[in-house]
Design an enzyme around this catalytic site. Structure first.
Site, PDB file in Angstrom:
ATOM      1  N   ASN A  94       0.799  -1.226   0.000  1.00  0.00           N
ATOM      2  CA  ASN A  94       0.000   0.000   0.000  1.00  0.00           C
ATOM      3  C   ASN A  94       0.832   1.276   0.000  1.00  0.00           C
ATOM      4  O   ASN A  94       0.402   2.284  -0.564  1.00  0.00           O
ATOM      5  CB  ASN A  94      -0.919  -0.014   1.238  1.00  0.00           C
ATOM      6  CG  ASN A  94      -1.551   1.332   1.486  1.00  0.00           C
ATOM      7  OD1 ASN A  94      -2.524   1.698   0.839  1.00  0.00           O
ATOM      8  ND2 ASN A  94      -0.979   2.111   2.397  1.00  0.00           N
ATOM      9  N   TYR A 159       4.012   9.660 -11.210  1.00  0.00           N
ATOM     10  CA  TYR A 159       3.086   8.828 -10.428  1.00  0.00           C
ATOM     11  C   TYR A 159       2.352   7.856 -11.362  1.00  0.00           C
ATOM     12  O   TYR A 159       2.218   6.666 -11.060  1.00  0.00           O
ATOM     13  CB  TYR A 159       2.095   9.735  -9.699  1.00  0.00           C
ATOM     14  CG  TYR A 159       1.094   9.016  -8.830  1.00  0.00           C
ATOM     15  CD1 TYR A 159       1.451   8.544  -7.568  1.00  0.00           C
ATOM     16  CD2 TYR A 159      -0.220   8.835  -9.247  1.00  0.00           C
ATOM     17  CE1 TYR A 159       0.521   7.896  -6.754  1.00  0.00           C
ATOM     18  CE2 TYR A 159      -1.161   8.192  -8.446  1.00  0.00           C
ATOM     19  CZ  TYR A 159      -0.781   7.725  -7.206  1.00  0.00           C
ATOM     20  OH  TYR A 159      -1.702   7.090  -6.398  1.00  0.00           O
TER      21      TYR A 159
HETATM   22  N1  NAP Z   1      -6.107   8.530  -1.949  1.00  0.00           N
HETATM   23  C1  NAP Z   1      -6.389   8.265  -3.206  1.00  0.00           C
HETATM   24  O1  NAP Z   1      -7.262   8.918  -3.823  1.00  0.00           O
HETATM   25  C2  NAP Z   1      -5.676   7.159  -3.927  1.00  0.00           C
HETATM   26  C3  NAP Z   1      -6.104   6.868  -5.226  1.00  0.00           C
HETATM   27  C4  NAP Z   1      -5.463   5.859  -5.926  1.00  0.00           C
HETATM   28  C5  NAP Z   1      -4.433   5.143  -5.351  1.00  0.00           C
HETATM   29  N2  NAP Z   1      -4.042   5.447  -4.089  1.00  0.00           N
HETATM   30  C6  NAP Z   1      -2.923   4.659  -3.531  1.00  0.00           C
HETATM   31  O2  NAP Z   1      -3.286   4.098  -2.293  1.00  0.00           O
HETATM   32  C7  NAP Z   1      -2.133   3.982  -1.451  1.00  0.00           C
HETATM   33  C8  NAP Z   1      -2.429   4.644  -0.124  1.00  0.00           C
HETATM   34  O3  NAP Z   1      -2.757   5.998  -0.361  1.00  0.00           O
HETATM   35  P1  NAP Z   1      -3.420   6.951   0.745  1.00  0.00           P
HETATM   36  O4  NAP Z   1      -4.334   7.843   0.020  1.00  0.00           O
HETATM   37  O5  NAP Z   1      -3.897   6.167   1.896  1.00  0.00           O
HETATM   38  O6  NAP Z   1      -2.118   7.808   1.136  1.00  0.00           O
HETATM   39  P2  NAP Z   1      -1.706   8.555   2.472  1.00  0.00           P
HETATM   40  O7  NAP Z   1      -2.895   8.950   3.251  1.00  0.00           O
HETATM   41  O8  NAP Z   1      -0.716   9.572   2.068  1.00  0.00           O
HETATM   42  O9  NAP Z   1      -0.963   7.387   3.294  1.00  0.00           O
HETATM   43  C9  NAP Z   1       0.216   6.849   2.789  1.00  0.00           C
HETATM   44  C10 NAP Z   1       0.768   5.849   3.791  1.00  0.00           C
HETATM   45  O10 NAP Z   1       2.002   5.343   3.279  1.00  0.00           O
HETATM   46  C11 NAP Z   1       3.053   5.612   4.223  1.00  0.00           C
HETATM   47  N3  NAP Z   1       4.255   5.841   3.448  1.00  0.00           N
HETATM   48  C12 NAP Z   1       4.533   6.823   2.552  1.00  0.00           C
HETATM   49  N4  NAP Z   1       5.753   6.664   2.015  1.00  0.00           N
HETATM   50  C13 NAP Z   1       6.249   5.535   2.575  1.00  0.00           C
HETATM   51  C14 NAP Z   1       7.459   4.836   2.446  1.00  0.00           C
HETATM   52  N5  NAP Z   1       8.416   5.266   1.629  1.00  0.00           N
HETATM   53  N6  NAP Z   1       7.647   3.715   3.160  1.00  0.00           N
HETATM   54  C15 NAP Z   1       6.710   3.265   4.034  1.00  0.00           C
HETATM   55  N7  NAP Z   1       5.528   3.903   4.196  1.00  0.00           N
HETATM   56  C16 NAP Z   1       5.315   5.008   3.492  1.00  0.00           C
HETATM   57  C17 NAP Z   1       2.563   6.790   5.044  1.00  0.00           C
HETATM   58  O11 NAP Z   1       3.099   6.735   6.347  1.00  0.00           O
HETATM   59  P3  NAP Z   1       4.207   7.721   6.929  1.00  0.00           P
HETATM   60  O12 NAP Z   1       4.017   9.066   6.310  1.00  0.00           O
HETATM   61  O13 NAP Z   1       3.903   7.690   8.404  1.00  0.00           O
HETATM   62  O14 NAP Z   1       5.501   7.073   6.571  1.00  0.00           O
HETATM   63  C18 NAP Z   1       1.071   6.473   5.138  1.00  0.00           C
HETATM   64  O15 NAP Z   1       0.826   5.514   6.140  1.00  0.00           O
HETATM   65  C19 NAP Z   1      -0.977   4.618  -2.233  1.00  0.00           C
HETATM   66  O16 NAP Z   1      -0.241   3.613  -2.869  1.00  0.00           O
HETATM   67  C20 NAP Z   1      -1.688   5.490  -3.247  1.00  0.00           C
HETATM   68  O17 NAP Z   1      -0.904   5.714  -4.391  1.00  0.00           O
HETATM   69  C21 NAP Z   1      -4.634   6.432  -3.356  1.00  0.00           C
END
Ligand code: NAP
Length: 251
Positions: A94, A159
């Site tokens: 994730n 991205y």
């Molecule tokens: N939100 C959307 O609309 C959306 C849409 C499509 C896909 N996604 C995908 O879904 C996934 C989760 O997204 P989200 O929206 O939940 O993002 P988010 O709220 O920014 O959370 C990201 C998580 O990943 C952790 N993280 C970031 N960089 C990291 C690294 N290098 N190593 C380990 N942990 C790391 C962060 O923790 P820390 O900052 O504490 O390290 C946080 O727990 C991502 O892969 C994103 O691309 C999201």
């Protein structure tokens, strides 16, 4: 009554301190699994999020701090699995970062940062998981891609490349690991209400929202419930798929 029961199963969820990863870890714990949690560093937010999960599910969480972009982190996760659990059933790849910038304005280091986190980190975690899951000839790997990896979006050049790479990796891993009893699927969220999308301009948000058939942004739980389904035996015959979770943004 049909319930999803993951008692005795062990899962790893990278990037589980907030957003989709945190919701996925929570649902896996609620279904009875033990979960190895991960975030880059023991920030106040990450420590408090992990403590809440441990309090709600005593003895069923472990945490590994470190960026997935660092090979030492996947190695550390592998060590925790070996020493504490001796099995791995579910990997949720994730952790991911989004950088919004026009093509001509992207600093070189940002290309490396996004690819190292969203692609290399996922590849390494998958290698570790495949080795551990092969022993039991079963397992489920769930990769987070994005509608942007399928359809693109202005400002998301790197991205988009990283999330398309996740789809390619999912297909190849599914074909290679299927005969070993390991399923590999991806979920492709649309616009989900997390910290990642909090800075979206009003104009962009309204443009997205106008194109969502269901008329609303998704929640982290909308994604986590599909992750739970893919982690469970209910999806025992599903592999090599990319499942859209976007309220009809792409139809
Ligand atoms: N939100 C959307 O609309 C959306 C849409 C499509 C896909 N996604 C995908 O879904 C996934 C989760 O997204 P989200 O929206 O939940 O993002 P988010 O709220 O920014 O959370 C990201 C998580 O990943 C952790 N993280 C970031 N960089 C990291 C690294 N290098 N190593 C380990 N942990 C790391 C962060 O923790 P820390 O900052 O504490 O390290 C946080 O727990 C991502 O892969 C994103 O691309 C999201």
């Amino acid at each position: 009554m049909l319930t999803i029961d993951l008692t005795d199963r062990v899962a790893v969820v990278t990037g589980s301190s907030r957003g989709i990863g945190h919701a996925s870890a929570r649902l896996l714990l609620e279904a009875g699994a033990s979960v190895v949690l991960n975030a880059r560093a023991p920030s106040e937010q990450a420590e408090s999020a992990f403590a809440d999960l441990e309090r709600a599910h005593p003895g069923r969480t472990a945490s590994v701090y470190g960026s997935v972009a660092d090979p030492a982190t996947s190695a550390a996760v592998g060590k925790v699995i070996q020493s504490q659990y001796k099995r791995l059933d579910v990997l949720v790849n994730n952790a991911g970062i989004l950088r919004d910038r026009l093509i001509g304005m992207i600093p070189d280091a940002e290309i490396d940062e996004v690819l190292a986190t969203n692609v290399s980190g996922l590849l390494r975690m998958t290698q570790i998981a495949a080795r551990l899951m092969t022993r039991r000839k079963s397992g489920s790997i769930i990769n987070l891609t994005s509608i942007i990896g399928r359809r693109g979006n202005p400002g998301n050049f790197v991205y988009g490349a990283s999330k398309a790479a996740v789809i390619g990796a999912t297909y190849s891993a599914a074909k290679e690991l299927g005969p070993l009893g390991i399923r590999v699927n991806a979920v492709a969220p649309g616009l989900i209400d997390t910290a990642m999308t909090a800075d979206l301009s009003n104009e962009k948000r309204q443009d997205f929202q106008a194109r969502i058939a269901m008329g609303r942004q998704g929640t982290p739980e909308d994604v986590a419930s599909t992750v739970l389904f893919l982690a469970s035996d209910l999806s025992a015959y599903i592999t090599g798929q990319v499942i859209g979770i976007d309220g009809g943004l792409i139809v």
